[in-house]
Design an enzyme around this catalytic site. Structure first.
Site, PDB file in Angstrom:
ATOM      1  N   ASP A   1       0.859  -1.185   0.000  1.00  0.00           N
ATOM      2  CA  ASP A   1       0.000   0.000   0.000  1.00  0.00           C
ATOM      3  C   ASP A   1       0.890   1.226   0.000  1.00  0.00           C
ATOM      4  O   ASP A   1       2.108   1.127   0.172  1.00  0.00           O
ATOM      5  CB  ASP A   1      -0.995   0.008   1.184  1.00  0.00           C
ATOM      6  CG  ASP A   1      -0.332  -0.036   2.542  1.00  0.00           C
ATOM      7  OD1 ASP A   1       0.817   0.425   2.678  1.00  0.00           O
ATOM      8  OD2 ASP A   1      -0.968  -0.522   3.498  1.00  0.00           O
TER       9      ASP A   1
ATOM     10  N   ASP B   1      -9.712  -3.581  13.224  1.00  0.00           N
ATOM     11  CA  ASP B   1     -11.039  -3.671  12.612  1.00  0.00           C
ATOM     12  C   ASP B   1     -11.123  -4.813  11.601  1.00  0.00           C
ATOM     13  O   ASP B   1     -12.121  -4.962  10.906  1.00  0.00           O
ATOM     14  CB  ASP B   1     -11.397  -2.352  11.934  1.00  0.00           C
ATOM     15  CG  ASP B   1     -10.392  -1.952  10.863  1.00  0.00           C
ATOM     16  OD1 ASP B   1      -9.339  -2.625  10.743  1.00  0.00           O
ATOM     17  OD2 ASP B   1     -10.639  -0.970  10.139  1.00  0.00           O
TER      18      ASP B   1
ATOM     19  N   HIS C   1      -8.922  -5.246   9.011  1.00  0.00           N
ATOM     20  CA  HIS C   1      -8.375  -4.951   7.685  1.00  0.00           C
ATOM     21  C   HIS C   1      -6.999  -5.585   7.503  1.00  0.00           C
ATOM     22  O   HIS C   1      -6.293  -5.870   8.467  1.00  0.00           O
ATOM     23  CB  HIS C   1      -8.307  -3.441   7.434  1.00  0.00           C
ATOM     24  CG  HIS C   1      -7.174  -2.743   8.114  1.00  0.00           C
ATOM     25  ND1 HIS C   1      -7.310  -2.084   9.319  1.00  0.00           N
ATOM     26  CD2 HIS C   1      -5.875  -2.569   7.755  1.00  0.00           C
ATOM     27  CE1 HIS C   1      -6.164  -1.545   9.666  1.00  0.00           C
ATOM     28  NE2 HIS C   1      -5.268  -1.836   8.734  1.00  0.00           N
TER      29      HIS C   1
END
Length: 240
Positions: free
Chosen positions: A67, A128, A130
């Site tokens: 990313d 969460d 991810h």
């Protein structure tokens, strides 16, 4: 799925380092493509890897950031972090660093295919659920390849980006990530998770139904997934 539960974070790190090194050393004989995570979870593992390969050149290994957070007038936040955490301590040549950013993300799935595909991805797990930048609700389905995510998708995400970028004023409008489909094409995936605060989301990812609401739940159907956790992170698992 191969689940390894270690007694401590240090033991988890040693195991993760051994698994990573097992792939890296193949780069003496052939091209090896790896993508590794930043953050605090892998820091100790990278120290152990550095003790083995620091200053040595493994010519066949190419590194891909999965990313990127664009930064105005300078290199992206993810690549900057990986340089400090791994590339510089391990003396990785610039020629072996394959950059993924806002200029090439739309064609990056094709680049990965042309490069021979990823041999290994080392991932962390967000609180969460991810993985990479795949936030719940940010992608349409698990078939999504590389894509861009709205940085202001939700308050928690924006806060995380602000921390990574050095303040709200530096948060870009969007960031880029390998999508679920891109990640699942890797020949091997290692997921490392530590700390009690990750125990509940780890349980959901490994033991509850697969759903985009818990993005990392898709990882457990990968044919070559190794999950390495400490006892604290594993405390919520039924199998622990």
């Amino acid at each position: 799925m191969n689940l390894i539960i270690s007694d401590t974070y240090d033991e988890m790190s040693r195991i993760a380092a051994s698994c990573l090194l097992g792939t890296l050393v193949q780069g003496y004989e052939r091209r090896v493509n790896v993508s590794i995570t930043g953050g605090s979870s892998p820091a100790k593992a990278y120290e152990y890897v550095q003790q083995v390969i620091g200053g040595l050149s493994i010519p066949g290994v190419h590194y891909y950031n999965f990313d990127e957070i664009p930064m105005s007038g300078r290199e992206g936040a993810t690549l900057t972090s990986l340089r400090e955490l791994f590339y510089k301590p391990c003396s990785i040549p610039e020629s072996q660093i394959e950059k993924f950013d806002e200029t090439n993300y739309l064609s990056y799935d094709q680049k990965l295919e042309a490069d021979g595909g990823l041999d290994l991805m080392l991932l962390g797990l967000g609180c969460d659920g991810h993985f990479c930048g795949n936030i719940s609700g940010a992608f349409e389905d698990f078939g999504q390849g590389c894509y861009a995510v709205d940085s202001y998708f939700n308050e928690e995400l924006t806060g995380l980006l602000a921390d990574a970028c050095g303040g709200m004023d530096n948060v870009p409008d969007r960031f880029m990530t390998f999508g679920p489909s891109t990640v699942m094409k890797s020949r091997k995936i290692i997921l490392i998770v530590n700390g009690e605060k990750k125990s509940e989301i780890l349980r959901k990812a490994l033991e509850e139904p697969i759903t985009p609401k818990v993005p990392a739940s898709i990882l457990r159907i990968h044919p070559n997934l190794t999950v390495i956790v400490d006892k604290a992170a594993a405390s919520g698992l039924r199998r622990s």
